[in-house]
Design a protein around this motif. Structure first.
Motif, short mmCIF file in Angstrom:
data_model
loop_
_atom_site.label_atom_id
_atom_site.label_comp_id
_atom_site.label_asym_id
_atom_site.label_seq_id
_atom_site.Cartn_x
_atom_site.Cartn_y
_atom_site.Cartn_z
N MET A 57 0.86 -1.19 0.00
CA MET A 57 0.00 0.00 0.00
C MET A 57 0.89 1.25 0.00
O MET A 57 1.79 1.37 0.83
CB MET A 57 -0.88 -0.03 1.25
CG MET A 57 -1.95 1.00 1.21
SD MET A 57 -3.38 0.45 2.16
CE MET A 57 -4.11 2.04 2.45
N PRO A 58 0.63 2.17 -0.92
CA PRO A 58 1.50 3.36 -1.00
C PRO A 58 1.35 4.27 0.21
O PRO A 58 0.27 4.38 0.79
CB PRO A 58 1.04 4.07 -2.27
CG PRO A 58 -0.33 3.56 -2.55
CD PRO A 58 -0.41 2.19 -1.93
N LYS A 59 2.43 4.91 0.59
CA LYS A 59 2.40 5.90 1.67
C LYS A 59 1.60 7.10 1.18
O LYS A 59 1.65 7.49 0.01
CB LYS A 59 3.81 6.34 2.04
CG LYS A 59 4.65 5.23 2.65
CD LYS A 59 4.28 4.99 4.09
CE LYS A 59 5.26 4.03 4.75
NZ LYS A 59 4.92 3.74 6.10
N ARG A 60 0.89 7.72 2.12
CA ARG A 60 -0.01 8.85 1.80
C ARG A 60 0.62 10.15 2.28
O ARG A 60 1.00 10.26 3.44
CB ARG A 60 -1.36 8.61 2.46
CG ARG A 60 -2.02 7.32 2.01
CD ARG A 60 -3.07 6.82 2.98
NE ARG A 60 -4.22 7.69 3.08
CZ ARG A 60 -5.27 7.63 2.28
NH1 ARG A 60 -5.34 6.73 1.34
NH2 ARG A 60 -6.28 8.47 2.45
N GLU A 62 0.88 8.21 -2.74
CA GLU A 62 -0.46 8.74 -2.94
C GLU A 62 -0.47 10.13 -2.34
O GLU A 62 -0.01 10.32 -1.20
CB GLU A 62 -1.47 7.83 -2.23
CG GLU A 62 -2.90 8.21 -2.50
CD GLU A 62 -3.90 7.26 -1.82
OE1 GLU A 62 -5.03 7.71 -1.58
OE2 GLU A 62 -3.53 6.11 -1.52
#
Length: 122
Positions: A1-4, A28
């Motif tokens: 999951m990409p870092k936000r 993201e």
């Protein structure tokens, strides 16, 4: 999951540049142009990192940093402060407000990404 990453920057070109560079690196992003909307945007987005312009209309970036750090749901997200007006003592004031990182504008891509990766623990 990409870092936000939440990008709080009132300058359209800077905001777009930061977001484009971060997206190209697989992050993201959530751009916010108005500092007064930043806390609510951050609560909705739940960022892993906040990039915060210090010179914002209507509200000081320093006040926003303090507000983020005082908010239990946001206080864990590190803040990278960026400012075009780096004067004597500014970095100290910005870090005292709660920012974990600091860059002065104009920002070059490599130091910018180094600061982002460092604050994200990468």
């Amino acid at each position: 999951m990409p870092k936000r990453i939440l990008v709080v920057e009132d300058n359209d070109l800077n905001r777009k540049l930061f977001c484009d560079v971060l997206k190209a690196k697989g992050f993201e992003t959530e751009p916010v142009a108005d500092g007064e909307l930043a806390v609510n945007a951050a609560r909705a987005f739940a960022p892993d990192l906040v990039i915060m312009d210090i010179q914002l209309p209507n509200i000081s970036g320093l006040d926003l940093i303090s507000a983020f750090k005082a908010d239990q749901s946001l206080s864990d997200a590190p803040i990278l402060a960026v400012t075009a007006y780096a004067g004597k003592g500014d970095e100290e004031r910005i870090r005292d407000a709660g920012a974990e990182g600091y860059l002065s504008k104009p920002v070059s891509i490599n130091p910018f990404m180094s600061a982002v990766n460092k604050l994200l623990g990468g």
